[in-house]
Design a protein around this motif. Sequence first.
Motif, PDB file in Angstrom:
ATOM      1  N   ASN A   1       0.859  -1.185   0.000  1.00 43.22           N
ATOM      2  CA  ASN A   1       0.000   0.000   0.000  1.00 43.22           C
ATOM      3  C   ASN A   1       0.893   1.232   0.000  1.00 43.22           C
ATOM      4  N   ARG A   2       0.339   2.334  -0.422  1.00 41.14           N
ATOM      5  CA  ARG A   2       1.129   3.552  -0.599  1.00 41.14           C
ATOM      6  C   ARG A   2       1.793   3.992   0.699  1.00 41.14           C
TER       7      ARG A   2
ATOM      8  N   GLU B   1       5.870   4.251   0.939  1.00 44.59           N
ATOM      9  CA  GLU B   1       6.461   5.573   1.161  1.00 44.59           C
ATOM     10  C   GLU B   1       7.107   5.661   2.540  1.00 44.59           C
ATOM     11  N   GLY B   2       6.485   5.037   3.548  1.00 52.59           N
ATOM     12  CA  GLY B   2       7.046   5.061   4.893  1.00 52.59           C
ATOM     13  C   GLY B   2       8.379   4.343   4.984  1.00 52.59           C
ATOM     14  N   ASN B   3       8.551   3.285   4.185  1.00 51.29           N
ATOM     15  CA  ASN B   3       9.820   2.549   4.159  1.00 51.29           C
ATOM     16  C   ASN B   3      10.834   3.160   3.205  1.00 51.29           C
ATOM     17  N   HIS B   4      10.409   4.194   2.476  1.00 55.24           N
ATOM     18  CA  HIS B   4      11.273   4.865   1.494  1.00 55.24           C
ATOM     19  C   HIS B   4      11.748   3.907   0.412  1.00 55.24           C
TER      20      HIS B   4
ATOM     21  N   LEU C   1       3.301   0.656 -13.741  1.00 55.12           N
ATOM     22  CA  LEU C   1       3.197   0.076 -12.399  1.00 55.12           C
ATOM     23  C   LEU C   1       2.889   1.129 -11.331  1.00 55.12           C
ATOM     24  N   LYS C   2       2.218   2.202 -11.732  1.00 55.59           N
ATOM     25  CA  LYS C   2       1.885   3.235 -10.748  1.00 55.59           C
ATOM     26  C   LYS C   2       0.859   2.719  -9.744  1.00 55.59           C
ATOM     27  N   ASP C   3      -0.026   1.840 -10.195  1.00 54.59           N
ATOM     28  CA  ASP C   3      -1.018   1.235  -9.317  1.00 54.59           C
ATOM     29  C   ASP C   3      -0.330   0.199  -8.436  1.00 54.59           C
ATOM     30  N   ILE C   4      -0.492   0.320  -7.120  1.00 49.30           N
ATOM     31  CA  ILE C   4       0.191  -0.568  -6.177  1.00 49.30           C
ATOM     32  C   ILE C   4      -0.210  -2.024  -6.389  1.00 49.30           C
TER      33      ILE C   4
END
Length: 409
Positions: free
Chosen positions: A239-240, A244-247, A262-265
Amino acid sequence: MLGGKSYILRGSVSLALVILILFMITLLVSEDNPLHTSLFDVKRQFTASSSSSSVCNFAKGRWVKDRNRPLYSGFECKQWLSTMWSCRVMGRPDFSFEGYRWQPQGCNTPNFDRFTFFNRMQNKTIAFIGDSLGRQQFQSLMCMATGGEESPEVQNVGWEYGLVKPKGAIRPDGWAYRFPTTNTTILYYWSASLSDLVPMNNTDPPHLTAMHLDRPPAFMRNYLHRFDVLVLNTGHHWNRGKIEGNHWVMHVNGTQVEGEFLKDIKDAKDFTIRSVAKWLDAQLPLHPRLKAFFRTISPRHFRNGDWNTGGNCNNTVPLSRGSEITGDDYGSVDTAVESSVNGTRIKILDVTALSELRDEAHISGSKLKPRKPKKVSNVTSTTPIVNDCLHWCLPGIPDTWNELFIAQI
């Protein structure tokens, strides 16, 4: 003539005895008290059912009461079981969820016997690679294998696989334990996405990590030759917020993913699962003794919100969603895993639908609180309620995953 009557009488008595024995067996074999089934019985039943109209389907069936549950003590298995997942240690008052087993459609699973298990797993290594639900399955198997008892003879061999805690880290990337009597090793490696994670060359925070969607984790590539049984899983870190949280920065073919590709998770997750399955299937002929499984996603049961908004799943009534998964359709709820392993040598360990029925067996709930609140001066401090509708109480549902997994090895 008299001899003939005697013969008939003896025949009648014999027939009556046979009927009586069959009646007693019928009484003994019930959902609450099944006869012991060996691993070899399962193979025979599977073969027999496959040749008949009813085919063994581990993903379909029903939950039934079993007074022989749980398989180990949640109080005693402290050596392997995380406190946060041991609901008895955490003080949950209701444990009716522990008293059920899964009855597959068309066959029976064996009653787990650790001595039989070790006999079959002699000189073998079982590896779990995946997210925290994979870690739960690993801890479940450790508790099942030891009977939940302290086992000082079990050796920590994590160093053989590079599984040592780095300086400053909370925990290592996994654990590996060996049972010396049978030389059986059970290990777990944390890989939430099943993609290869490589630190990027950036010095300024946040420190970015390249997430290579088309490459399996380096750990799997390096140690696959040492595994005899492999169980993979992934799902809930796709999930986004997590990415993003894991960088994590997505890469394919060694370059960063840009634009709409592949923009869709979900597409990225499905692409990675297909890539891992394709790679592993190509490796299996090189490792003929290796049996590989891909476990489907474990369902979560958030109510009145989700993980981020503090939803809860404090239902304590077993099987309020029903007890049975029926139908002739062999399709899995987890279509990403199913489609990726179809046509490969990898077996699917389909646990999604049967676990979906067990929303009462998570560690979340208003009654889940520590046994002894800490006192600060004259003020009583209590630990906040755990709103976790993703992970399971142990003993619990992951034990069933392992039973189905062992039945298919």
